[in-house]
Design a protein around this motif. Structure first.
Motif, PDB file in Angstrom:
ATOM      1  N   ASN A 133      -4.258  18.270  -3.383  1.00 28.06           N
ATOM      2  CA  ASN A 133      -4.266  19.724  -3.545  1.00 28.06           C
ATOM      3  C   ASN A 133      -3.600  20.491  -2.416  1.00 28.06           C
ATOM      4  N   LYS A 155     -17.535   9.263  -4.029  1.00 28.12           N
ATOM      5  CA  LYS A 155     -17.495  10.712  -3.917  1.00 28.12           C
ATOM      6  C   LYS A 155     -16.687  11.115  -2.692  1.00 28.12           C
ATOM      7  N   PHE A 156     -16.937  10.395  -1.602  1.00 28.50           N
ATOM      8  CA  PHE A 156     -16.222  10.687  -0.369  1.00 28.50           C
ATOM      9  C   PHE A 156     -14.731  10.459  -0.545  1.00 28.50           C
ATOM     10  N   GLN A 174     -13.113  10.320  -3.270  1.00 30.34           N
ATOM     11  CA  GLN A 174     -12.631  11.240  -4.284  1.00 30.34           C
ATOM     12  C   GLN A 174     -12.274  12.583  -3.655  1.00 30.34           C
ATOM     13  N   ARG A 175     -13.124  13.012  -2.725  1.00 28.19           N
ATOM     14  CA  ARG A 175     -12.907  14.285  -2.058  1.00 28.19           C
ATOM     15  C   ARG A 175     -11.630  14.209  -1.212  1.00 28.19           C
ATOM     16  N   VAL A 176     -11.502  13.117  -0.477  1.00 27.66           N
ATOM     17  CA  VAL A 176     -10.306  12.924   0.339  1.00 27.66           C
ATOM     18  C   VAL A 176      -9.073  12.929  -0.549  1.00 27.66           C
ATOM     19  N   LYS A 179     -21.743   7.218  -3.716  1.00 29.31           N
ATOM     20  CA  LYS A 179     -21.611   8.054  -2.524  1.00 29.31           C
ATOM     21  C   LYS A 179     -20.252   7.816  -1.869  1.00 29.31           C
ATOM     22  N   THR A 192      -8.671  14.107  -3.633  1.00 29.69           N
ATOM     23  CA  THR A 192      -8.418  15.399  -4.265  1.00 29.69           C
ATOM     24  C   THR A 192      -7.803  16.365  -3.270  1.00 29.69           C
ATOM     25  N   ASN A 193      -8.371  16.396  -2.064  1.00 32.09           N
ATOM     26  CA  ASN A 193      -7.820  17.278  -1.036  1.00 32.09           C
ATOM     27  C   ASN A 193      -6.381  16.921  -0.740  1.00 32.09           C
TER      28      ASN A 193
END
Ligand SMILES: [Zn+2]
Length: 83
Positions: A56, A45-46, A48-50, A42, A52-53
């Protein structure tokens, strides 16, 4: 059945390389049974999202290269916690 170490390693590796269907299945199965790794995944994932954003788009200007490097390092450290 994957060990906690294998599971967290595979979860971390997903940042850099895709894992196979069988590996994904193994990780999913382990996560279903292991609360510790669920918590870890979990978190990952958090982050990872940060991460990736940041790479990007919108968050890009907010994170320096050094900060991204630190996040990557942290994720790697977390993957090695039960050595
Ligand atoms: Zn586990």
């Amino acid at each position: 059945m994957l060990s906690c170490k294998q599971t967290t390693e595979l979860a971390s590796n997903r940042l850099d390389a895709p894992i196979t269907g069988w590996q994904k299945l193994g990780v999913g199965l382990h996560l279903a049974l292991c609360a510790n790794c669920r918590r870890y995944a979990k978190q990952l994932k958090f982050l990872q999202r940060v991460f990736t954003n940041a790479d990007n788009q919108a968050l890009g200007p907010l994170l320096s290269d050094e900060a991204r490097q630190r996040i990557r390092q942290k994720l790697q450290d977390a993957g090695n916690h039960d050595d």
